[in-house]
Write a protein that holds these residues in place. Structure first.
Motif, PDB file in Angstrom:
ATOM      1  N   VAL A   1       0.790  -1.032   0.004  1.00 61.68           N
ATOM      2  CA  VAL A   1       0.121   0.119   0.070  1.00 61.68           C
ATOM      3  C   VAL A   1       0.858   1.175  -0.152  1.00 61.68           C
ATOM      4  N   GLU A   2       0.439   2.462  -0.737  1.00 64.74           N
ATOM      5  CA  GLU A   2       1.024   3.609  -0.297  1.00 64.74           C
ATOM      6  C   GLU A   2       0.307   4.524   0.614  1.00 64.74           C
ATOM      7  N   ALA A   3       1.070   4.900   1.675  1.00 62.21           N
ATOM      8  CA  ALA A   3       0.459   5.822   2.642  1.00 62.21           C
ATOM      9  C   ALA A   3       0.395   7.276   1.762  1.00 62.21           C
ATOM     10  N   LEU A   4      -0.866   7.855   1.769  1.00 59.46           N
ATOM     11  CA  LEU A   4      -1.350   9.027   1.250  1.00 59.46           C
ATOM     12  C   LEU A   4      -1.877   9.826   2.600  1.00 59.46           C
ATOM     13  N   VAL A   5      -1.326  11.036   2.921  1.00 53.46           N
ATOM     14  CA  VAL A   5      -1.939  11.769   4.125  1.00 53.46           C
ATOM     15  C   VAL A   5      -3.255  12.678   3.721  1.00 53.46           C
ATOM     16  N   ARG A   6      -4.100  12.778   4.583  1.00 53.95           N
ATOM     17  CA  ARG A   6      -5.211  13.617   4.408  1.00 53.95           C
ATOM     18  C   ARG A   6      -5.500  14.333   5.611  1.00 53.95           C
ATOM     19  N   TRP A   7      -6.012  15.547   5.331  1.00 57.52           N
ATOM     20  CA  TRP A   7      -6.421  16.342   6.617  1.00 57.52           C
ATOM     21  C   TRP A   7      -7.899  16.548   6.658  1.00 57.52           C
ATOM     22  N   ASN A   8      -8.585  16.149   7.736  1.00 53.51           N
ATOM     23  CA  ASN A   8      -9.841  16.207   8.093  1.00 53.51           C
ATOM     24  C   ASN A   8     -10.105  17.535   8.949  1.00 53.51           C
ATOM     25  N   HIS A   9     -10.229  18.464   7.903  1.00 53.63           N
ATOM     26  CA  HIS A   9     -10.387  19.778   8.356  1.00 53.63           C
ATOM     27  C   HIS A   9     -11.815  20.049   8.982  1.00 53.63           C
ATOM     28  N   PRO A  10     -11.827  20.570  10.331  1.00 54.40           N
ATOM     29  CA  PRO A  10     -13.204  20.772  10.850  1.00 54.40           C
ATOM     30  C   PRO A  10     -14.216  21.488  10.174  1.00 54.40           C
ATOM     31  N   SER A  11     -13.882  22.382   9.373  1.00 52.62           N
ATOM     32  CA  SER A  11     -14.771  23.175   8.625  1.00 52.62           C
ATOM     33  C   SER A  11     -14.771  22.868   7.178  1.00 52.62           C
ATOM     34  N   ARG A  12     -13.510  22.544   6.535  1.00 53.50           N
ATOM     35  CA  ARG A  12     -13.489  22.339   5.079  1.00 53.50           C
ATOM     36  C   ARG A  12     -13.662  21.048   4.396  1.00 53.50           C
ATOM     37  N   GLY A  13     -13.745  20.003   5.464  1.00 52.04           N
ATOM     38  CA  GLY A  13     -13.668  18.608   5.229  1.00 52.04           C
ATOM     39  C   GLY A  13     -12.295  18.128   4.780  1.00 52.04           C
ATOM     40  N   ILE A  14     -12.497  16.914   4.134  1.00 56.52           N
ATOM     41  CA  ILE A  14     -11.140  16.159   3.869  1.00 56.52           C
ATOM     42  C   ILE A  14     -10.228  17.079   2.818  1.00 56.52           C
ATOM     43  N   LEU A  15      -9.227  17.573   3.140  1.00 54.93           N
ATOM     44  CA  LEU A  15      -8.233  18.124   2.306  1.00 54.93           C
ATOM     45  C   LEU A  15      -7.061  17.305   1.811  1.00 54.93           C
ATOM     46  N   SER A  16      -6.771  17.378   0.577  1.00 55.36           N
ATOM     47  CA  SER A  16      -5.816  16.792   0.008  1.00 55.36           C
ATOM     48  C   SER A  16      -4.408  17.177   0.149  1.00 55.36           C
ATOM     49  N   PRO A  17      -3.375  16.414   0.196  1.00 58.94           N
ATOM     50  CA  PRO A  17      -1.878  16.771   0.236  1.00 58.94           C
ATOM     51  C   PRO A  17      -1.453  17.917  -0.180  1.00 58.94           C
ATOM     52  N   GLY A  18      -1.960  17.974  -1.603  1.00 57.16           N
ATOM     53  CA  GLY A  18      -1.607  19.045  -2.672  1.00 57.16           C
ATOM     54  C   GLY A  18      -1.983  20.507  -1.751  1.00 57.16           C
ATOM     55  N   VAL A  19      -2.945  20.603  -1.007  1.00 57.35           N
ATOM     56  CA  VAL A  19      -3.284  21.776  -0.449  1.00 57.35           C
ATOM     57  C   VAL A  19      -2.391  22.305   0.777  1.00 57.35           C
ATOM     58  N   PHE A  20      -2.049  21.304   1.653  1.00 58.47           N
ATOM     59  CA  PHE A  20      -1.368  21.402   2.694  1.00 58.47           C
ATOM     60  C   PHE A  20       0.176  20.994   2.831  1.00 58.47           C
ATOM     61  N   ILE A  21       0.599  20.050   2.028  1.00 58.66           N
ATOM     62  CA  ILE A  21       2.033  19.550   2.213  1.00 58.66           C
ATOM     63  C   ILE A  21       2.938  20.837   1.909  1.00 58.66           C
ATOM     64  N   PRO A  22       2.552  21.629   0.648  1.00 56.97           N
ATOM     65  CA  PRO A  22       3.241  22.751   0.461  1.00 56.97           C
ATOM     66  C   PRO A  22       3.533  23.777   1.514  1.00 56.97           C
TER      67      PRO A  22
END
Ligand code: C2E
Ligand code: CA
Ligand code: CA
Ligand code: CA
Length: 278
Positions: A57-78
């Motif tokens: 499996v490849e581990a791919l991080v997500r951010w379960n933001h309290p108001s914006r929902g699931i954010l992809s790593p492209g949004v927050f990794i940078p």
């Protein structure tokens, strides 16, 4: 007020300040995300094309933001990279991924390797090797089940990179060159890098059925990997056609929506193992 942007586009400064406020908010939210347990690791299954068995499996991080929902790593990794939060996030992802592999095995699932993406900053972090070693000790995951994904662009200083790679080899983790073909790999260095696997970039797969150039590139990468005794996997497989072309060219390891998108750990269990338990 209209202004001329760097790339020649016109934009409104109002929009720009909105963007800046949003970015500052996101940055301060991200600082709290770890302690608030908002980060989640998704796992995208990888398969062997011959018998469709799960091979990792490849581990791919997500951010379960309290108001914006699931954010992809492209949004927050940078943002994490720019602010240095990547060290904390990266360490957390590594530990979580290793822990999950052990848990699946303990609970009757298979013991499978996990690939974890390293960012450029992480790769060059002076204590990288030490903290990976300590995570492996802490989680008791056999190092050969941890595969680190790095990209060609991180290897700009080959002498330094080769050193880091040798250190990682010593602790027994595996190393995969992600997004292969999109960076500037000098083939002479490819031979010298102590890596185990090439991961053919999705951009060569997207039009594979129609584009003969992509077919030639993919066939060449696979043949080169074989000649260099490197493992090879393709990512971004979405269609049967793409799968067929890859297997005809002897690439047996496959990752992509055609088989499965990245899933939460519980979904992996439900879909691919221990169906009776859950
Ligand atoms: P990547 O390492 O190239 O990961 C593959 C990306 O392709 C993932 O996007 C995945 O969801 C997506 N994908 C998988 N199969 C398909 C397919 O069949 N078609 C298409 N169109 N896309 C597919 P995701 O999860 O949004 O991750 C984006 C990037 O963020 C990753 O690209 C990786 O560079 C980075 N990233 C993800 N997790 C981490 C992490 O824990 N640490 C670091 N440093 N970077 C991460
Ligand atoms: Ca990757
Ligand atoms: Ca990739
Ligand atoms: Ca990528």
């Amino acid at each position: 007020v209209k202004k001329q942007g760097k790339n020649g586009h016109l934009f409104y400064t109002e929009d720009l300040s909105d963007q800046m406020i949003a970015r500052v908010e996101l940055e301060s939210d991200l600082r709290k995300a770890i302690e608030r347990d908002e980060l989640v690791v998704y796992y995208q299954p990888q398969f062997h094309a011959e018998d469709n068995r799960l091979i990792g499996v490849e581990a791919l991080v997500r951010w379960n933001h309290p108001s914006r929902g699931i954010l992809s790593p492209g949004v927050f990794i940078p943002i994490a990279e720019e602010t240095g939060m990547i060290y904390e996030i990266g360490t957390w992802v590594l530990r979580e991924a290793c822990r999950q592999m052990k848990q699946w095995h303990r609970e009757g699932g298979p013991l499978i390797p996990v690939s974890v993406n390293l960012s450029a900053h992480q790769f060059h972090q002076p204590n990288l090797v030490e903290y990976i070693r300590s995570i492996l000790e802490e989680t008791k995951l056999d190092p050969q089940y941890l595969e680190l994904e790095i990209t060609e662009s991180m290897m700009m200083d080959p002498a330094v990179s080769i050193n880091i790679l040798h250190e990682l080899n010593k602790i027994g983790t595996r190393i995969s060159l992600d997004d292969f073909g999109t960076g500037y790999s000098s083939l002479s260095y490819l031979k010298k890098f102590p890596i185990h696997k090439l991961k053919i970039d999705r951009s060569f797969i997207a039009d594979l059925s129609e584009n003969q150039n992509d077919q030639a590139i993919v066939a060449t990468i696979i043949a080169m990997a074989q000649n260099l005794k490197l493992d090879v996997i393709a990512e971004g497989i979405e269609t049967k056609d793409q799968l067929d072309i890859l297997t005809e060219n002897d690439c047996k390891k496959i990752q992509g929506y055609y088989f499965s998108s990245p899933l939460a750990a519980s979904e992996v269990e439900k879909a691919f193992f221990i169906p009776s338990r859950v």
